[in-house]
Scaffold this active site. Sequence first.
Site, PDB file in Angstrom:
ATOM      1  N   GLY A 197       0.638  -1.366   0.034  1.00 22.30           N
ATOM      2  CA  GLY A 197       0.050  -0.058   0.028  1.00 22.30           C
ATOM      3  C   GLY A 197       1.022   1.437  -0.002  1.00 22.30           C
ATOM      4  N   GLN A 245      -2.038   7.070   0.720  1.00 22.19           N
ATOM      5  CA  GLN A 245      -1.839   8.404   1.838  1.00 22.19           C
ATOM      6  C   GLN A 245      -0.668   8.044   2.890  1.00 22.19           C
ATOM      7  OE1 GLN A 245      -4.457  11.219   4.093  1.00 22.19           O
ATOM      8  NE2 GLN A 245      -4.276   9.195   5.117  1.00 22.19           N
ATOM      9  N   SER A 279      -7.777  -0.777  12.504  1.00 17.96           N
ATOM     10  CA  SER A 279      -8.828   0.422  12.280  1.00 17.96           C
ATOM     11  C   SER A 279      -9.786   0.619  13.409  1.00 17.96           C
ATOM     12  CB  SER A 279      -9.643   0.396  11.014  1.00 17.96           C
ATOM     13  OG  SER A 279     -10.704   1.295  11.038  1.00 17.96           O
ATOM     14  N   GLU A 314     -12.650   1.482  12.818  1.00 20.66           N
ATOM     15  CA  GLU A 314     -13.703   0.796  12.454  1.00 20.66           C
ATOM     16  C   GLU A 314     -14.272  -0.475  13.004  1.00 20.66           C
ATOM     17  OE1 GLU A 314     -16.446   2.061   9.930  1.00 20.66           O
ATOM     18  OE2 GLU A 314     -15.585   3.698  10.676  1.00 20.66           O
ATOM     19  N   TYR A 369     -15.990  -3.701   5.830  1.00 23.84           N
ATOM     20  CA  TYR A 369     -14.605  -3.225   6.063  1.00 23.84           C
ATOM     21  C   TYR A 369     -14.168  -3.567   7.520  1.00 23.84           C
ATOM     22  CZ  TYR A 369     -10.777   0.091   6.836  1.00 23.84           C
ATOM     23  OH  TYR A 369      -9.681   0.544   7.201  1.00 23.84           O
ATOM     24  N   VAL A 392     -14.606  11.648   3.075  1.00 23.62           N
ATOM     25  CA  VAL A 392     -15.586  12.989   3.318  1.00 23.62           C
ATOM     26  C   VAL A 392     -14.537  14.178   3.584  1.00 23.62           C
ATOM     27  CG1 VAL A 392     -15.778  12.993   6.058  1.00 23.62           C
ATOM     28  CG2 VAL A 392     -17.693  13.600   4.522  1.00 23.62           C
ATOM     29  N   ARG A 412     -24.901   5.595   4.898  1.00 23.03           N
ATOM     30  CA  ARG A 412     -24.639   4.101   4.868  1.00 23.03           C
ATOM     31  C   ARG A 412     -25.833   3.313   5.434  1.00 23.03           C
ATOM     32  NH1 ARG A 412     -18.183   5.330   6.479  1.00 23.03           N
ATOM     33  NH2 ARG A 412     -17.835   6.260   4.544  1.00 23.03           N
ATOM     34  N   ALA A 416     -25.456   0.899   7.701  1.00 26.15           N
ATOM     35  CA  ALA A 416     -25.171   0.923   9.138  1.00 26.15           C
ATOM     36  C   ALA A 416     -23.966   1.887   9.191  1.00 26.15           C
ATOM     37  CB  ALA A 416     -24.725  -0.436   9.295  1.00 26.15           C
ATOM     38  N   GLU A 417     -24.295   2.887  10.101  1.00 28.42           N
ATOM     39  CA  GLU A 417     -23.559   3.880  10.295  1.00 28.42           C
ATOM     40  C   GLU A 417     -22.656   3.780  11.766  1.00 28.42           C
ATOM     41  OE1 GLU A 417     -21.114   6.372   9.681  1.00 28.42           O
ATOM     42  OE2 GLU A 417     -22.489   8.095   8.796  1.00 28.42           O
TER      43      GLU A 417
HETATM   44  P1  NDP Z   1      -5.468   4.329   0.775  1.00 24.23           P
HETATM   45  O1  NDP Z   1      -6.779   3.942   0.381  1.00 24.23           O
HETATM   46  O2  NDP Z   1      -4.871   5.540   0.498  1.00 24.23           O
HETATM   47  O3  NDP Z   1      -4.136   3.278   0.052  1.00 24.23           O
HETATM   48  C1  NDP Z   1      -4.603   1.953  -0.023  1.00 24.23           C
HETATM   49  C2  NDP Z   1      -3.376   1.251  -0.529  1.00 24.23           C
HETATM   50  O4  NDP Z   1      -3.786  -0.237  -0.770  1.00 24.23           O
HETATM   51  C3  NDP Z   1      -2.882   1.681  -1.966  1.00 24.23           C
HETATM   52  O5  NDP Z   1      -1.532   1.673  -2.048  1.00 24.23           O
HETATM   53  C4  NDP Z   1      -3.585   0.603  -2.930  1.00 24.23           C
HETATM   54  O6  NDP Z   1      -3.033   0.565  -3.935  1.00 24.23           O
HETATM   55  C5  NDP Z   1      -3.355  -0.423  -2.102  1.00 24.23           C
HETATM   56  N1  NDP Z   1      -4.006  -1.643  -2.444  1.00 24.23           N
HETATM   57  C6  NDP Z   1      -5.548  -1.631  -2.256  1.00 24.23           C
HETATM   58  N2  NDP Z   1      -5.970  -2.907  -2.962  1.00 24.23           N
HETATM   59  C7  NDP Z   1      -4.791  -3.651  -3.118  1.00 24.23           C
HETATM   60  C8  NDP Z   1      -4.587  -4.891  -3.613  1.00 24.23           C
HETATM   61  N3  NDP Z   1      -5.624  -5.923  -4.045  1.00 24.23           N
HETATM   62  N4  NDP Z   1      -3.248  -5.168  -4.073  1.00 24.23           N
HETATM   63  C9  NDP Z   1      -2.234  -4.423  -3.722  1.00 24.23           C
HETATM   64  N5  NDP Z   1      -2.459  -3.212  -3.251  1.00 24.23           N
HETATM   65  C10 NDP Z   1      -3.546  -2.790  -3.087  1.00 24.23           C
HETATM   66  O7  NDP Z   1      -5.540   4.049   2.337  1.00 24.23           O
HETATM   67  P2  NDP Z   1      -4.677   4.819   3.638  1.00 24.23           P
HETATM   68  O8  NDP Z   1      -3.247   5.176   3.211  1.00 24.23           O
HETATM   69  O9  NDP Z   1      -5.492   5.790   4.129  1.00 24.23           O
HETATM   70  O10 NDP Z   1      -4.663   3.716   4.793  1.00 24.23           O
HETATM   71  C11 NDP Z   1      -3.502   2.661   4.777  1.00 24.23           C
HETATM   72  C12 NDP Z   1      -4.353   1.656   5.578  1.00 24.23           C
HETATM   73  O11 NDP Z   1      -4.560   1.751   6.878  1.00 24.23           O
HETATM   74  C13 NDP Z   1      -5.359   0.849   5.095  1.00 24.23           C
HETATM   75  O12 NDP Z   1      -5.185  -0.689   5.352  1.00 24.23           O
HETATM   76  C14 NDP Z   1      -6.646   1.254   5.772  1.00 24.23           C
HETATM   77  O13 NDP Z   1      -7.472   0.541   5.696  1.00 24.23           O
HETATM   78  C15 NDP Z   1      -5.803   1.729   6.997  1.00 24.23           C
HETATM   79  N6  NDP Z   1      -6.458   2.575   7.817  1.00 24.23           N
HETATM   80  C16 NDP Z   1      -6.510   3.920   7.365  1.00 24.23           C
HETATM   81  C17 NDP Z   1      -7.084   4.838   8.346  1.00 24.23           C
HETATM   82  C18 NDP Z   1      -7.169   6.400   7.758  1.00 24.23           C
HETATM   83  O14 NDP Z   1      -7.996   7.109   8.198  1.00 24.23           O
HETATM   84  N7  NDP Z   1      -6.747   6.670   6.684  1.00 24.23           N
HETATM   85  C19 NDP Z   1      -7.295   4.634   9.720  1.00 24.23           C
HETATM   86  C20 NDP Z   1      -7.364   3.345   9.833  1.00 24.23           C
HETATM   87  C21 NDP Z   1      -6.892   2.251   9.110  1.00 24.23           C
HETATM   88  P3  NDP Z   1      -3.439   1.362  -5.207  1.00 24.23           P
HETATM   89  O15 NDP Z   1      -2.799   2.610  -5.355  1.00 24.23           O
HETATM   90  O16 NDP Z   1      -2.913   0.561  -6.625  1.00 24.23           O
HETATM   91  O17 NDP Z   1      -5.022   1.452  -5.504  1.00 24.23           O
HETATM   92  P1  GDR Z   2     -14.491   6.570   7.482  1.00 22.11           P
HETATM   93  O1  GDR Z   2     -14.204   7.779   6.415  1.00 22.11           O
HETATM   94  O2  GDR Z   2     -15.711   5.548   7.036  1.00 22.11           O
HETATM   95  O3  GDR Z   2     -14.619   6.611   8.958  1.00 22.11           O
HETATM   96  O4  GDR Z   2     -13.276   5.380   7.111  1.00 22.11           O
HETATM   97  P2  GDR Z   2     -15.084   8.637   5.470  1.00 22.11           P
HETATM   98  O5  GDR Z   2     -14.332   9.947   5.323  1.00 22.11           O
HETATM   99  O6  GDR Z   2     -15.376   8.020   4.293  1.00 22.11           O
HETATM  100  O7  GDR Z   2     -16.467   8.927   6.400  1.00 22.11           O
HETATM  101  C1  GDR Z   2     -16.350   9.579   7.725  1.00 22.11           C
HETATM  102  C2  GDR Z   2     -17.940   9.749   8.219  1.00 22.11           C
HETATM  103  O8  GDR Z   2     -18.364  10.790   7.265  1.00 22.11           O
HETATM  104  C3  GDR Z   2     -19.663  10.304   6.858  1.00 22.11           C
HETATM  105  N1  GDR Z   2     -20.279  11.035   5.521  1.00 22.11           N
HETATM  106  C4  GDR Z   2     -19.522  10.736   4.370  1.00 22.11           C
HETATM  107  N2  GDR Z   2     -18.553  10.002   4.029  1.00 22.11           N
HETATM  108  C5  GDR Z   2     -18.208  10.140   2.782  1.00 22.11           C
HETATM  109  N3  GDR Z   2     -17.028   9.216   2.254  1.00 22.11           N
HETATM  110  N4  GDR Z   2     -18.966  10.690   1.728  1.00 22.11           N
HETATM  111  C6  GDR Z   2     -19.684  11.592   2.258  1.00 22.11           C
HETATM  112  O9  GDR Z   2     -20.429  12.290   1.290  1.00 22.11           O
HETATM  113  C7  GDR Z   2     -20.195  11.580   3.613  1.00 22.11           C
HETATM  114  N5  GDR Z   2     -21.009  12.443   4.254  1.00 22.11           N
HETATM  115  C8  GDR Z   2     -20.838  12.075   5.187  1.00 22.11           C
HETATM  116  C9  GDR Z   2     -19.509   8.920   6.834  1.00 22.11           C
HETATM  117  O10 GDR Z   2     -21.036   8.394   6.881  1.00 22.11           O
HETATM  118  C10 GDR Z   2     -18.854   8.602   8.010  1.00 22.11           C
HETATM  119  O11 GDR Z   2     -19.657   8.719   9.182  1.00 22.11           O
HETATM  120  C11 GDR Z   2     -11.845   5.954   7.319  1.00 22.11           C
HETATM  121  C12 GDR Z   2     -11.090   5.118   6.308  1.00 22.11           C
HETATM  122  O12 GDR Z   2      -9.745   5.767   6.162  1.00 22.11           O
HETATM  123  C13 GDR Z   2     -10.986   3.717   6.716  1.00 22.11           C
HETATM  124  O13 GDR Z   2     -10.062   2.886   5.905  1.00 22.11           O
HETATM  125  C14 GDR Z   2     -10.220   3.769   8.180  1.00 22.11           C
HETATM  126  O14 GDR Z   2     -10.262   2.467   8.760  1.00 22.11           O
HETATM  127  C15 GDR Z   2     -11.332   4.687   9.022  1.00 22.11           C
HETATM  128  O15 GDR Z   2     -11.452   5.896   8.273  1.00 22.11           O
HETATM  129  C16 GDR Z   2     -10.899   4.782  10.536  1.00 22.11           C
END
Ligand code: NDP
Ligand code: GDR
Length: 340
Positions: A18, A22, A137, A139, A161, A201, A290, A292-293
């Site tokens: 990954g 980000q 996470s 979540e 997820y 979001v 969603r 389920a929120e």
């Molecule tokens: P991103 O969605 O920005 O990045 C996800 C990464 O996973 C990308 O590099 C993507 O590659 C890669 N990927 C997805 N599917 C596959 C696959 N089938 N094979 C190989 N690579 C794959 O996520 P973040 O950087 O925000 O998050 C990193 C991790 O932390 C994730 O596991 C996320 O679930 C977890 N997380 C994130 C949080 C957050 O708030 N950001 C909070 C808690 C946990 P590609 O560029 O090719 O799509």
């Molecule tokens: P989340 O992030 O589900 O917490 O997962 P997201 O930003 O998608 O949603 C946060 C909250 O915002 C509400 N929401 C919306 N969300 C999106 N995407 N689009 C909308 O238009 C919108 N309006 C309101 C959602 O319902 C939710 O409550 C992120 C990801 O990075 C996960 O991979 C990670 O594990 C968790 O954060 C911690």
Amino acid sequence: MEIVNIDAMQAKRALITGITGQDGSYLAEWLVGKGYAVYGIVRRVALADPERRLSRLRNVLPNIQLHAGSLESYASLHNVVEQVRPDECYHLAAQSFVTYSFDDEFSTFNTNINGTHYLLAAIKGVVPGCRVYFAGSSEMFGKAEEVPQNESTRFHPRSSYGISKVAGFHLTSNYREAYGMYACSGILFNHESPRRGYEFVTRKITAAVAAINAGRSQELRLGNLEARRDWGHSRDYVEAMWHMLQQPTPDDYVIATGKDHSVRDFVELAFSHVGLDYRQYVTTDPAFFRPAEVNVLCGDASKAKRAFGWSHRVEFEDLVREMVDADCRALATAQNSAFL
Ligand code: NDP
Ligand code: GDR
């Protein structure tokens, strides 16, 4: 994309799945800064389209080495682990968008559960002494029975997820307990940055604010404005991942700011930062609610603070302003804002 100027004989070797995401991009920068030889697993299409798919890695591309692999293929992960023989592995790759997991539970489970299992099994087979970080996470807590949540709070995931991350968490603990591996889960709460994907979001809001401010758009459609999240900055959070792998014994840690805000708070601050009143532009659309929120998530990171002195540096207000400013700047200069 082969990179040459790392002294792989001397340096510690870190493998990141990954890496194009980000967190992967900030973590790669952090590890390169610490003198690691950094290797990443990317999907083959990324190597064919580096301008777009590797844009977040622009700062570090000359200092890292990328290998093609997929979480869906045990063989591809095994091959890369055998070639790299990492000392540390950061498993960040996942289908990370909660909304999408309601649309396709099957691919979410396949990528997030099987992918984690394949990687752990490959490391156990090839380099069992490698230290492993799993991206858990908040979540996993989902419909949490207490606020704030800590490492002892019961899991109650509300999406496939969340379920997939609970499974990854248990796989990671089981490899630690059954095979003596140094394997940790970080239970990270939401963290954002100007490199956040546009489907989440926060970035959806800041990109829309920039577009509206530039006169290129007039409306922002969102779902549940009352959901509350504990939002920090990705750059702070990737440092905690590294700290987890430097401890004397492996363990799991919550990483969070300890403060929650509503989506509405985020919207209000983002619009007011450019002098606009969000109520004139924002509408709610049932399509973005969603099935389920998760209503409120707020974390207690005191265990990480005690163990390795981690606490967040970037406050919510500064995070929102940084993201809005970056999107406004990117629009003004027509750059690829995913990189900022
Ligand atoms: P991103 O969605 O920005 O990045 C996800 C990464 O996973 C990308 O590099 C993507 O590659 C890669 N990927 C997805 N599917 C596959 C696959 N089938 N094979 C190989 N690579 C794959 O996520 P973040 O950087 O925000 O998050 C990193 C991790 O932390 C994730 O596991 C996320 O679930 C977890 N997380 C994130 C949080 C957050 O708030 N950001 C909070 C808690 C946990 P590609 O560029 O090719 O799509
Ligand atoms: P989340 O992030 O589900 O917490 O997962 P997201 O930003 O998608 O949603 C946060 C909250 O915002 C509400 N929401 C919306 N969300 C999106 N995407 N689009 C909308 O238009 C919108 N309006 C309101 C959602 O319902 C939710 O409550 C992120 C990801 O990075 C996960 O991979 C990670 O594990 C968790 O954060 C911690």
